[in-house]
Each structure stands twice: as structure tokens, then as C-alpha cells.
Design a protein around this motif. Structure first.
Motif, PDB file in Angstrom:
ATOM      1  N   TYR B 272       0.825  -1.188   0.000  1.00 23.18           N
ATOM      2  CA  TYR B 272       0.000   0.000   0.000  1.00 23.18           C
ATOM      3  C   TYR B 272       0.867   1.250   0.000  1.00 23.18           C
ATOM      4  CZ  TYR B 272      -3.286   3.454   1.842  1.00 23.18           C
ATOM      5  OH  TYR B 272      -4.033   4.572   2.028  1.00 23.18           O
ATOM      6  N   GLY B 273       1.877   1.271   0.900  1.00 28.87           N
ATOM      7  CA  GLY B 273       2.754   2.428   0.986  1.00 28.87           C
ATOM      8  C   GLY B 273       3.433   2.701  -0.347  1.00 28.87           C
ATOM      9  N   ALA B 274       3.911   1.631  -0.993  1.00 27.98           N
ATOM     10  CA  ALA B 274       4.644   1.818  -2.247  1.00 27.98           C
ATOM     11  C   ALA B 274       3.728   2.358  -3.347  1.00 27.98           C
ATOM     12  CB  ALA B 274       5.251   0.484  -2.680  1.00 27.98           C
ATOM     13  N   PHE B 275       2.504   1.819  -3.425  1.00 31.05           N
ATOM     14  CA  PHE B 275       1.611   2.284  -4.490  1.00 31.05           C
ATOM     15  C   PHE B 275       1.187   3.729  -4.268  1.00 31.05           C
ATOM     16  CE2 PHE B 275       0.930  -2.292  -5.449  1.00 31.05           C
ATOM     17  CZ  PHE B 275       1.294  -2.221  -6.791  1.00 31.05           C
ATOM     18  N   VAL B 276       0.881   4.079  -3.008  1.00 33.75           N
ATOM     19  CA  VAL B 276       0.484   5.467  -2.756  1.00 33.75           C
ATOM     20  C   VAL B 276       1.652   6.400  -3.042  1.00 33.75           C
ATOM     21  CG1 VAL B 276      -0.430   7.091  -1.076  1.00 33.75           C
ATOM     22  CG2 VAL B 276      -1.251   4.756  -1.091  1.00 33.75           C
ATOM     23  N   ALA B 277       2.872   5.967  -2.670  1.00 33.50           N
ATOM     24  CA  ALA B 277       4.040   6.808  -2.915  1.00 33.50           C
ATOM     25  C   ALA B 277       4.215   7.072  -4.401  1.00 33.50           C
ATOM     26  CB  ALA B 277       5.286   6.140  -2.336  1.00 33.50           C
ATOM     27  N   LEU B 278       3.855   6.091  -5.219  1.00 33.54           N
ATOM     28  CA  LEU B 278       3.954   6.292  -6.673  1.00 33.54           C
ATOM     29  C   LEU B 278       3.022   7.390  -7.149  1.00 33.54           C
ATOM     30  CD1 LEU B 278       4.122   2.788  -8.356  1.00 33.54           C
ATOM     31  CD2 LEU B 278       5.764   4.662  -8.545  1.00 33.54           C
TER      32      LEU B 278
END
Lengths: 480, 471
Positions: B272-278
Motif C-alpha cells: 500500500y505504501g509503495a503504491f500510494v508513494a507512486l
């Protein structure tokens, strides 16, 4: 035959009452001295307050000197011991703080009278702290309340008269409950002594009497659902009187409750009879804090917060453990300092004749008066149960004893109540640290330096008790 | 004596800063930075400092003000001192004095947390460290809501921790147990689960882990850069440290029971963190969500039960602290120059600001796990440990966000440093010497840790690895 009727009082009996007698007689000196002072100078205030403080200090020293001593005076009507002494000391300290807070209540020509009434109320609370039979309890309670009825009405504002009347009527009703309960208990057991109640069988009459007695106590403690009078009375009364009531009335009544719960009801029957009280304590923690969320007037906010705080203290008694009694005393002492400190700060922020101190008044306080804001922050985080204060240490101890006594649900409610209370107290902390537009806030300064002394002492003790949570080890027995 | 000083001196010094006149704020800031450097030196030179104990409670359970170094806490104290030093150097603005003061109070409170050898003392500092951050948010936050969210989330966690600590104390008879392998804590299975739940709730909120993270992006976006550097680098490790110091030694069976749930939470946070960061436009929020992702990986390691993964967790805790502090400080410098953090508006800064670009590049590369820098060392240890312990699929899933990290980190760099300059943005200067001095030790540390992680791991193992749960 109870020994009260079988023996004459001896010197030691009167010696046990000596601190209370000193507090009760000091008003006579004050009133006499006031006869020779006329006009409205500060001297007149100073003499009244000065004599009162000297009397209280003498009483406190005598009381402390009696500490290890354990004696049942007047055939067990008044028990002098660690328990009563700690409560009496709390009452004395709170009364001194109240006097410092205000430098006398009311107009200058009223100060001698109001100070006398305050001391008589305090002596009533001291009597309650040692009361071990139903008659002494009632005597102390009435002595405590009578002075307060007058003190609530001392201000010229119409809200004050409303508050006083409300207090008179509801408090009398509570006394009525208590008295009726006492009468039924006497009818059921044939004795007024707590020790005799403990030995009596549990009849329906006994249960009814104990129930009515406890309703009276819950009224005076302002436990939910008997709390509705508290905010109105606190709001209408003069601020020092509110501060006094929030601590001394509760201390005296808690002493009676503790002695009744521990000594007049043996554990096997107490656990059943007292369940409604634990439920009331749980409700107080929740509803007191929830209602405090909506308050903007500091006096009302502290009234509701006091309802919740008493809930925490009562929770410590659950299971009637000795440790619970000790830590209830500890938390009560901590509550005394945190609450009186907060009231002292509010007093320092109120202008003369100013009835309402709202939260907006605190806006940007940290930048205008940093010391005051720092002290208030300490009191508020203490009330919220955060370190480094007695609020934190006291709360963890209460959590531990209630959990250990098998009342984990009460500990859980306490945690939920504390979580709600965080918003209440931090609302004020937040206001103090927000940058406020100076044009909107008048920098009000009280002319009186004495409240500062109260603030400083309370702040130091709030911190120190948290680090060194001293509790008296010698508080039992409660009856003989 | 020394360990007490590490806690008390920063707090008292920080409070004393309020007595410094506002016009001397620059001196206050300088003195604070010197103090942070001294704390670092003191901790680094005296790792064998004896414990300090003062009795606190005796009944219903024993508790003490017991402070002392442990194998993990030593490194966390060093990390905290280094990050605080760097953060203090870049404090600026009209609230310089207040922020410097709160940073020192925060440092003292967190030193207390890491050095606490008593669970109750741990809980005390846990609550105490909320206050400085709350006050910074209140005084300078743009949204009043942020401060409330931060406080209420973390306080609710703190209260759960308090209740669990009380129950722990009653059952175990003492809370003076952290770092004491001889302590036999007899907690039955019925209560153990509840107590673990209380601790875990607090730790997961603080870390934070999905779905308890909603306070975090707002708090990170609203805090001034120096404070967010400390909060992200060190305060977010408090929960993970708690799992390692309290959970692993005393609640081992409960930790094992909770493993499936924690793996799900950790992997969710990672993805989740990685996708939102994108997708985020705000540079600070990108780094905030990347933290969520990275800390999810550490959570997997903490619950893996594998000694190799534990070692990786320790390395990655420090590595993340170093590069996230560097990232937030550099982004603070960017924001101060350009008055925006919007990745779509920024651009072309690199041409005239080579040092700023270099610093951001190094920090971003460390964050995306480039071999040779600290992030890689931690990640590879954790993933290998997970795989060897038989958790093949979690390790494989955890690889994906690491690839995504390269995408979002390079996107941050590109959007800020490359491309055409926006004409409406203000004039730029390169890093000042003070900012350079702030970033340099962090960069040096994560380069060194990337090249030689074994020295840290060896020191931790030699220092009593049983405490860390390394078996």
C-alpha cells in the motif's frame, strides 16, 4: 452495650479530636480579631487569612505528630489512625491552598466571616475522615455542608444565589437519603457503630439501609447518575469555593465511603452490595469526560472532569483491597494538587468580578505568560494521566490494583474514560500553545501574588508525587 | 550516571532554552547542536556505562527508574543523537528557539524510551515523547486537525500500552525486566494474548502499520523538516524496538501466534505504501508513504523468528533512520528555496544546485536499496532471513515494493532536479555550509553502514544478542 455508652471520655479521646478542634476554634479568633479592624484595607483581609493559615498549620502539625498512633476515641465513634490522618492532612492542605488562592473570599468586610465558614466546613470534613459510626458521619457531613451553603451564596451575582439554592435543596435531599439509610441500618442491627454493622446478618432491611446510605454518598461524591447538580453549583459559586468543594467535599465523603465499604460491610456481602457503586464509578468516568468535551467555561469543565476523576478514585476501592485503599489515597492527594493548581491558574487569569473564564482566554498564554502556561500544562497532563506527574503514576497503580482484584472491566472503562479526557484537557493545552493575535486577547493580571504560591506548591507536588509515590503504610484498621 | 545524563540533560537543557531571549535564538540553536553532538560522543565513548537504578514502586508490582544500554538501544541512541544534531542545524524561522527546545526534549524522552530497562518506565517515556511533537504541531501546524490526529491516535495506543503494562506487572510481579535474560516472566496463555494485544496495538499505531497509519502522512507533511526528520527516523522505530525488547523475550509464544496476522499487515503496508508513494504529488508525502512501506518490511523481519532477519531488521532500522532523515532534511531545503513541495511544479533545480542534487541523489539511492548503501544491506538480510526461515512467498511479495521504491524515489529526484525550470519559482542558492554539515554525517553513516554492515551486526550480537531475540 456499645462502649460509647459504657465509659466516660478520657483525655486521649479529646486529644484525638484536637486537630479538628483547633480548626474549629480558629474562626472564633478570626471573628474576634476582626472586631478591632474596620475599613476595607488589605490588613483586614491579611489578618483573617493569616490567622486561618496559622491555625491550619498548627492543626496539621499536631495531626502529623499523631501519625503512628492508632486510637478509637469516644468508644469507637471517631477512629484516629493513619487513614483519618492522611485524609485530614489533605483537607488541611486543600484549605490552605483555597485561602491562598483567593486571599479571602468576598468583599473585605465579609472576609472574616467567609474564612470562618470555610474553616468550619473543613473541620466537618476532618470529622468525617475519622467517623466510624453513623451519627458521627452525619454530624461531620452537616458541618461540612452548612458552611458551604452560605459560601456558595456569598457573591452578589444571581447565578450564585441560584447555585446556592440548588446546592441547599439537593444536598439536603442527599443528607435525607443518608439519614434514612442510617436509620434503617440502626433498625436492622440495633447499633450505629460500623464495627457492629459488619457483624450483623444481611437482612433485606440492612440491604435497603446500606443502599440508601450509599445513594446519599453517591450524591455527595457526584457520581453519575447523581451528578447533575455539580456543574451548576460549581459555575455559580465563587471560584475559591468551587476549588474547595471540588477537593474537600470529595475527600471527606470518600473517607466515609471507604470506611463504610471496607469496615461496615464485610467482603462477602460487600461485593454484592457495592456493585452499583462500581457501575456508577464506571459511568462517571465515561459520562463525566464525555460531558466535559462540550464545556467551554473552565469551572464547568473542571466540574465534569472532577466527576470523572472521582470515578477513578472510587474504582481503586473495587474489591476492597488494602492496596486499593492506599492508592486511592495517593491518587486523591495527587488529584488535590492537580485540581487546586488548575483552579489557582484560572483564578490568576480571572479579572475582578469576572464570572466566566472560558477556554479562549487561554489562547497564546504560553507566549504571554510562559510560567503560568507551563504550570497549567503540568496540571492538565496530570489530570489526563500523562507523565511526569502523579496522574500517570496514580493511574497505573489504580489500573494494577483493579486488575489484580478481578475488576479488569473497570480498568478497561478507566482507560476508555482517560482516552476521552485527553481531548478535554489537551483542548486547553492546545489553546495555550497556539499563536494568538495579541489584539484579541487582553493581558489580564491579577494583583494578588498569593495564588502564585499555590500554583508553585501544587506544581512541585504534582511532579514529586509522580516520581516518589509515597503512601502511608499504616492505614489499617479502620474500625475497632 | 552517564545513562541518566543522556535522558535528563537534553530535557532540562531544552526546557531551559525557553528562558533564552528570543533574539538570541541563533545562540540557542548552536548550543543545542553542540549538546546533541556531546550526547553522541558520550554515548559512543561510554557504551559500557553502568546502569542507573532508583526504586519507584514496590507494590502491587516492583518498578524502578532503571536505565541502561542494551545491544539495540546503544545504536538507537547514537542514531537519535546524530539525527537530532543534523536536524538542529537546519532549524530555521521565527520559531527557531521553540523548535530547538522541543527537539531536545524529544531527544531526552526518546533516549529514555530506548534506555529504559523497566516496562513501566518505557510506557512513561512512550507517553512523554508525544508532547513535544504535539506542541510543535499545535504552534506551527497549518491544520488544527493534524495535531489532534497525532495526539489522539498515539495516546490511545499509549493507554493500551499502559493497561497492558499494569496487567504485565501484576502477573509478573515486576516490570524491571527489559534486557534481563534471567527474568522468568510467568504469564499464562489467557492473559498473555490480551497483554500482547495491548502492546501490539500501541506499537503498530506508532510505527505506523496499515491500517493504523492515517495520522502519519498528515503529521509528516505538517511538521517542520527538522522535526519530521527525527520523528520519521527515530520515533517511528519505537514500536519496532518495543517488539524486539519486550515482545520477543517475554511474549514469544504470542508473537508466534500473531505471525500470520502481522505478516498480512506488514505486506499490506509494504504494498500500500509503495503504491500510494507512486501516486502522491507532495514530495514529503511520497517519503512518508515510502516509510510506511519500508517499516512494513521491518515488521515482517521482527515477526519472522529468524536470527538472520533480526540482524537485517536492526541494520534496516538504522539505515532507514539515516536515509529518511537525510531525505526530509534535503526536501526541507528544497521547500525552503522553492516554497512548494509539489512534484508537478518543481523542476530543474539540479542544474544550479549540484550539491543539493547530489545529496538528494545519495539519499534516494539509499532509500531505493542500491547495493553498497545501507538500505540494501538491511533489505537483503531481511529477505534472505525470511526465505531461509521458510517464508518464501512473503519474501517474494516483499520484493515487488522494493522494485517500486526505485520508481518512486527516482520520480522524486527527476521531478525536482531534472527537466526544465519553472520560471515562476523563486531564485535558488545551493546548499549552505550549515545544511551541508547537517547532511554530510548522515550520508557518511549510511555509506559506511552499506559497506560494512557486519560490524554493526557483530557488535549487537557480541553485546548480548539474546536480548534482541537473535537465536
Amino acid at each position: 452495650m456499645s462502649p460509647a455508652f459504657g465509659s466516660f471520655p478520657v483525655g486521649a479521646d479529646y486529644a484525638a479530636l484536637l486537630p479538628m478542634a483547633v480548626v474549629a476554634c480558629t474562626p472564633l479568633v478570626i471573628l474576634f480579631a476582626d472586631l478591632f479592624l474596620t475599613g476595607g484595607g488589605n490588613l483586614r483581609r491579611g489578618v483573617a487569612v493569616g490567622i486561618a493559615i496559622v491555625g491550619l498549620v498548627i492543626a496539621g502539625v499536631i495531626e502529623a505528630g499523631q501519625y503512628p498512633h492508632d486510637y478509637a476515641a469516644f468508644g469507637g465513634a471517631f477512629i484516629e489512625g493513619g487513614f483519618s490522618i492522611v485524609f485530614s492532612e489533605i483537607v488541611i492542605v486543600a484549605t490552605v491552598a483555597t485561602l491562598l488562592l483567593s486571599a479571602g473570599i468576598g468583599r473585605t468586610d465579609q472576609v472574616a466571616g467567609t474564612t470562618a465558614l470555610l474553616l468550619w466546613s473543613a473541620s466537618g470534613a476532618m470529622l468525617m475522615s475519622g467517623a466510624a459510626n453513623l451519627m458521627t458521619v452525619f454530624l461531620g457531613l452537616e458541618l461540612l455542608s452548612l458552611g458551604l451553603y452560605c459560601l456558595c451564596a456569598i457573591s452578589a451575582r444571581s447565578t450564585a444565589r441560584e447555585a446556592a439554592l440548588k446546592y441547599l435543596i439537593l444536598s439536603s435531599m442527599a443528607s435525607g437519603f443518608l439519614l434514612y439509610g442510617s436509620a434503617l441500618l440502626f433498625g436492622a442491627t440495633g447499633s450505629v457503630a460500623f464495627a457492629a454493622l459488619a457483624a450483623a446478618p444481611l437482612t433485606p432491611l440492612f440491604a435497603l439501609g446500606a443502599g440508601l446510605f450509599l445513594v446519599g454518598i453517591a450524591f455527595k461524591l457526584s457520581l453519575v447518575p447523581f451528578h447533575a447538580w455539580t456543574p451548576d453549583v460549581y459555575e455559580g459559586a465563587p471560584l475559591p469555593v468551587t476549588a474547595f468543594m471540588s477537593v474537600v467535599t470529595k475527600a471527606g465523603t470518600l473517607a466515609v465511603f471507604a470506611r463504610f465499604a471496607y469496615a461496615a460491610l464485610p467482603p462477602d456481602r460487600a461485593s454484592a452490595i457495592l456493585i452499583p457503586i462500581w457501575v456508577a464509578a464506571a459511568l462517571s468516568m465515561l459520562i463525566g469526560n464525555l460531558a466535559a468535551l462540550a464545556q467551554t467555561d473552565m469551572k464547568r469543565l473542571l466540574a465534569y472532569s472532577g466527576i470523572a476523576q472521582v470515578g477513578y478514585i472510587v474504582a481503586a476501592f473495587a474489591g476492597q483491597t488494602t492496596l486499593g485503599l492506599r492508592y486511592a489515597l495517593l491518587y486523591l492527594a495527587g488529584y488535590t494538587f492537580m485540581n487546586l493548581g488548575a483552579f489557582a491558574v484560572v483564578e490568576l487569569m480571572s479579572r475582578d468580578g469576572d464570572a466566566v473564564v472560558g477556554i479562549p482566554r487561554f489562547a497564546g498564554l504560553a507566549y504571554r505568560r510562559p510560567w503560568l502556561a507551563a504550570a497549567m500544562t503540568l496540571f492538565l497532563i496530570g489530570l489526563a494521566g500523562l507523565p511526569p506527574t502523579i496522574g500517570f503514576t496514580g493511574k497505573i497503580l489504580i489500573l494494577a490494583v483493579t486488575t489484580g482484584a478481578g475488576y479488569a472491566w473497570l480498568a478497561g472503562v478507566l482507560i476508555v474514560g482517560t482516552a476521552i479526557s485527553a481531548y478535554v484537557y489537551f483542548k486547553i493545552v492546545r489553546a495555550m500553545f497556539v499563536h494568538a493575535d495579541p489584539a484579541h486577547v487582553r493581558d489580564e493580571r491579577s494583583r494578588n501574588p498569593l495564588p502564585w504560591l499555590a500554583v508553585a506548591v501544587c506544581a512541585v507536588l504534582t511532579f514529586a508525587l509522580g516520581v516518589f509515590p509515597l503512601t502511608p503504610s499504616n492505614i489499617l484498621p479502620l474500625v475497632k | 550516571m552517564i545513562v541518566s545524563a543522556l535522558v535528563l540533560v537534553p530535557i532540562l537543557f531544552g526546557l531551559a532554552l525557553y528562558a533564552v531571549p528570543r533574539r538570541a535564538a541563533g545562540i540557542a540553536k548552536g548550543a543545542s547542536a553542540v549538546l546533541a553532538a556531546l550526547v553522541f560522543a558520550l554515548a559512543a565513548l561510554e557504551p559500557q556505562a553502568p546502569d542507573a537504578t532508583v526504586r519507584w514502586l514496590s507494590r502491587p508490582f516492583a518498578a524502578a527508574f532503571h536505565l541502561g544500554f542494551g545491544p539495540i538501544s546503544f545504536w538507537l541512541v547514537l542514531l537519535l543523537a546524530l539525527v537530532t544534531f543534523s536536524a538542529l542545524l537546519v532549524v530555521r524561522g521565527s520559531r527557531m528557539r521553540e523548535i530547538a527546545a522541543q527537539l531536545l526534549v524529544l531527544q531526552g524522552a526518546m533516549n529514555g524510551l530506548f534506555l529504559a530497562k523497566d516496562v513501566l518506565l518505557f510506557a512513561l517515556f512512550w507517553d512523554l515523547m508525544l508532547l513535544p511533537v504535539f506542541l510543535v504541531l499545535v504552534a506551527g501546524g497549518t491544520h488544527g486537525r493534524t495535531a489532534w490526529k497525532y495526539l489522539l491516535y498515539n495516546l490511545v495506543g499509549g493507554l493500551a500500552l499502559l493497561l497492558a503494562t499494569a496487567a504485565f506487572g501484576v502477573l509478573a510481579g515486576t516490570t524491571d525486566v527489559i534486557g534481563n535474560p534471567a527474568a522468568r516472566v510467568g504469564i499464562g496463555a489467557t492473559w498473555g494474548a490480551w497483554i500482547f494485544a495491548g502492546f501490539a496495538f500501541a506499537f503498530l499505531i506508532k510505527t505506523p502499520v496499515f491500517p493504523f497509519h492515517t495520522w502519519m502522512p498528515e503529521t509528516y507533511a505538517d511538521l517542520p523538516p527538522p522535526v519530521v526528520a527525527v520523528v520519521s527516523a527515530v520515533q517511528s522505530k519505537a514500536g519496532l524496538y518495543g517488539f524486539l525488547a519486550i515482545g520477543v523475550p517475554f511474549l514469544g509464544p504470542e508473537m508466534a501466534q500473531a505471525r500470520p496476522l502481522m505478516f498480512v499487515l506488514g505486506l499490506s503496508a509494504l504494498l500500500y505504501g509503495a503504491f500510494v508513494a507512486l501516486a502522491e504529488r507532495d514530495a514529503k508525502r511520497v517519503v512518508a508513504y515510502s516509510s510506511l512501506s519500508h517499516l512494513g518490511l521491518i515488521l515482517l523481519a521482527v515477526f519472522s523468528g529468524s536470527s538472520l532477519a533480526y540482524a537485517g531488521a536492526l541494520v534496516y532500522i538504522i539505515a532507514h533512520g539515516l536515509f529518511s532523515a537525510a531525505l526530509f532534511i534535503v526536501l526541507g531545503a528544497v521547500e525552503q528555496r522553492e516554497e512548494t513541495r509539489d512534484l508537478l511544479r518543481l523542476g530543474g533545480l539540479g542544474a544550479r544546485n549540484p550539491q543539493l542534487a547530489g545529496a538528494l541523489m545519495l539519499a534516494a539511492l539509499a532509500a531505493l536499496g542500491l547495493p553498497g548503501l545501507a538500505g540494501f544491506a538491511g533489505e537483503i538480510l531481511i529477505l534472505t532471513g525470511l526465505y531461509r526461515a521458510g517464508y518464501g512467498w512473503p519474501a517474494v511479495i516483499a520484493l515487488l515494493p522494493i522494485v517500486l521504491a526505485a520508481a518512486y524515489m527516482l520520480r522524486v529526484f527527476q521531478s525536482i532536479m531534472n527537466g526544465p525550470e519553472h520560471p515562476d519559482l523563486p531564485q535558488r542558492r545551493d546548499l549552505t555550509w550549515l545544511e551541508g554539515l547537517a547532511v554530510a554525517p548522515l550520508v557518511a553513516a549510511f555509506v559506511w553502514l552499506g559497506i560494512d554492515p557486519a560490524s554493526v551486526v557483530a557488535a549487537m550480537v557480541a553485546g548480548g544478542a539474546h536480548v534482541a531475540g537473535v537465536r
